[in-house]
Design a protein around this motif. Sequence first.
Motif, short mmCIF file in Angstrom:
data_model
loop_
_atom_site.label_atom_id
_atom_site.label_comp_id
_atom_site.label_asym_id
_atom_site.label_seq_id
_atom_site.Cartn_x
_atom_site.Cartn_y
_atom_site.Cartn_z
N LEU A 96 0.99 -1.53 0.02
CA LEU A 96 0.54 -0.41 0.13
C LEU A 96 1.21 1.68 0.20
O LEU A 96 0.05 2.46 -0.44
N THR A 99 1.91 2.62 -3.96
CA THR A 99 0.62 3.37 -4.09
C THR A 99 0.80 4.70 -3.70
O THR A 99 0.29 5.69 -4.33
N THR A 100 1.13 5.19 -2.39
CA THR A 100 1.33 6.49 -2.31
C THR A 100 2.88 6.77 -2.90
O THR A 100 1.92 8.29 -3.04
N MET A 122 -3.82 11.25 5.44
CA MET A 122 -4.68 10.36 5.06
C MET A 122 -4.12 9.38 4.38
O MET A 122 -4.46 8.21 4.42
N PHE A 123 -2.28 9.79 3.73
CA PHE A 123 -1.78 8.25 3.86
C PHE A 123 -1.64 7.73 5.08
O PHE A 123 -1.48 6.12 4.61
N HIS A 124 -1.65 7.55 5.72
CA HIS A 124 -1.39 6.77 7.46
C HIS A 124 -2.31 6.41 7.61
O HIS A 124 -2.60 5.30 7.38
N LEU A 125 -3.68 7.10 7.19
CA LEU A 125 -5.44 6.12 7.91
C LEU A 125 -5.07 5.42 6.66
O LEU A 125 -5.95 4.37 6.90
N TYR A 126 -4.96 5.47 5.09
CA TYR A 126 -5.22 5.07 4.49
C TYR A 126 -4.50 3.17 4.62
O TYR A 126 -4.93 1.87 4.74
N VAL A 127 -2.79 3.34 5.08
CA VAL A 127 -2.12 2.26 4.85
C VAL A 127 -2.52 1.51 6.14
O VAL A 127 -2.58 0.39 5.71
N THR A 130 -6.24 0.55 6.02
CA THR A 130 -6.64 -0.27 5.20
C THR A 130 -5.96 -2.16 5.86
O THR A 130 -7.06 -2.92 5.65
#
Length: 319
Positions: A96, A99-100, A122-127, A130
């Motif tokens: 993941l 992808t960032t 947002m990157f940290h929340l996303y990675v 998820t």
Amino acid sequence: MTIVQRLIENLTASDRRILTQVSIGASSLSFLGSAFIVLCYLLFQELRKFSFKLVFFLALSDMLCSFFNIVGDPSKGFFCYAQGYSTHFFCVASFLWTTTIAFTLHRTVVRHKTDVEDLEPMFHLYVWGTSLVLTVIRSIGNDPEHLGVWCWTQTGRAGTVVHFGTFYAPLWGAILFNGVTYFQVIRMLNNATRMAVGMSERPNHSDSRADMKALNRWGYYPLILIGSWAFATINRVHDFIEPGQKIFWLSILDVGMAALMGLFNSIAYGLNSSVRRAIHERLDLWCPEKIRRWLPVSLKLRGQLQESELVSLRIEAQK
């Protein structure tokens, strides 16, 4: 691990020892490579830029994924059960983070946005979010008594379906996203480079070759995930079609290539010109002259000539 499980897995004790040695050896290389990138980020102040911070978190995820892969053993009961989820969490986080990096490059080069640093939360929340959700979903209905050869896989079709849904589906989604993103970035920068060369009365062919070399290297990034997980994907499909009928040579490729993902990422993403230049500067300060004479001259030259591949190419794209 029970005798029934061994029969189901269709692997002898000797085969299992070989797979374990392959896994530990490959994971150790990935651990060392990733740890080196993490150490460089922590030691070298000039590397603490946003673009390399993403590489740092990628290397950190790879390092922890490799570590838990090394210590895993289905004979250790609950410890193996917990270790399996840790491996799953950090391996998902690893792809993941790629992808960032692709998203950041696309947003900077193609869309000419300068707000990527604001997107770090947002990157940290996303990675991490998820990765956690997929790990929790995978734990639902999981049975520690039916673990496969490795702590994070289960036997039977049900285990294979769960593994596909929580790991391989998002993995190949990330591969597709990275491939499309890098294709768009490379196509735009190719066009920008040609325009810059065509508008220049005395084009600098050496700079153009350096830019094209960087572009070609970006094109290989999606292939890292494909090369690391293609055999594992094929092996899972085979497990679903023929449960309990292991192909030993395919299992070796599965385990070995997947465990090398951290090493591949550390070389492709981490050992860039900025890292090489930082290392060479420290060597100039710390190493005696007699030792520096034996070092490759190309290290210094490349560090001086290639200041920042992303910045230089972004400038070309904006001309």
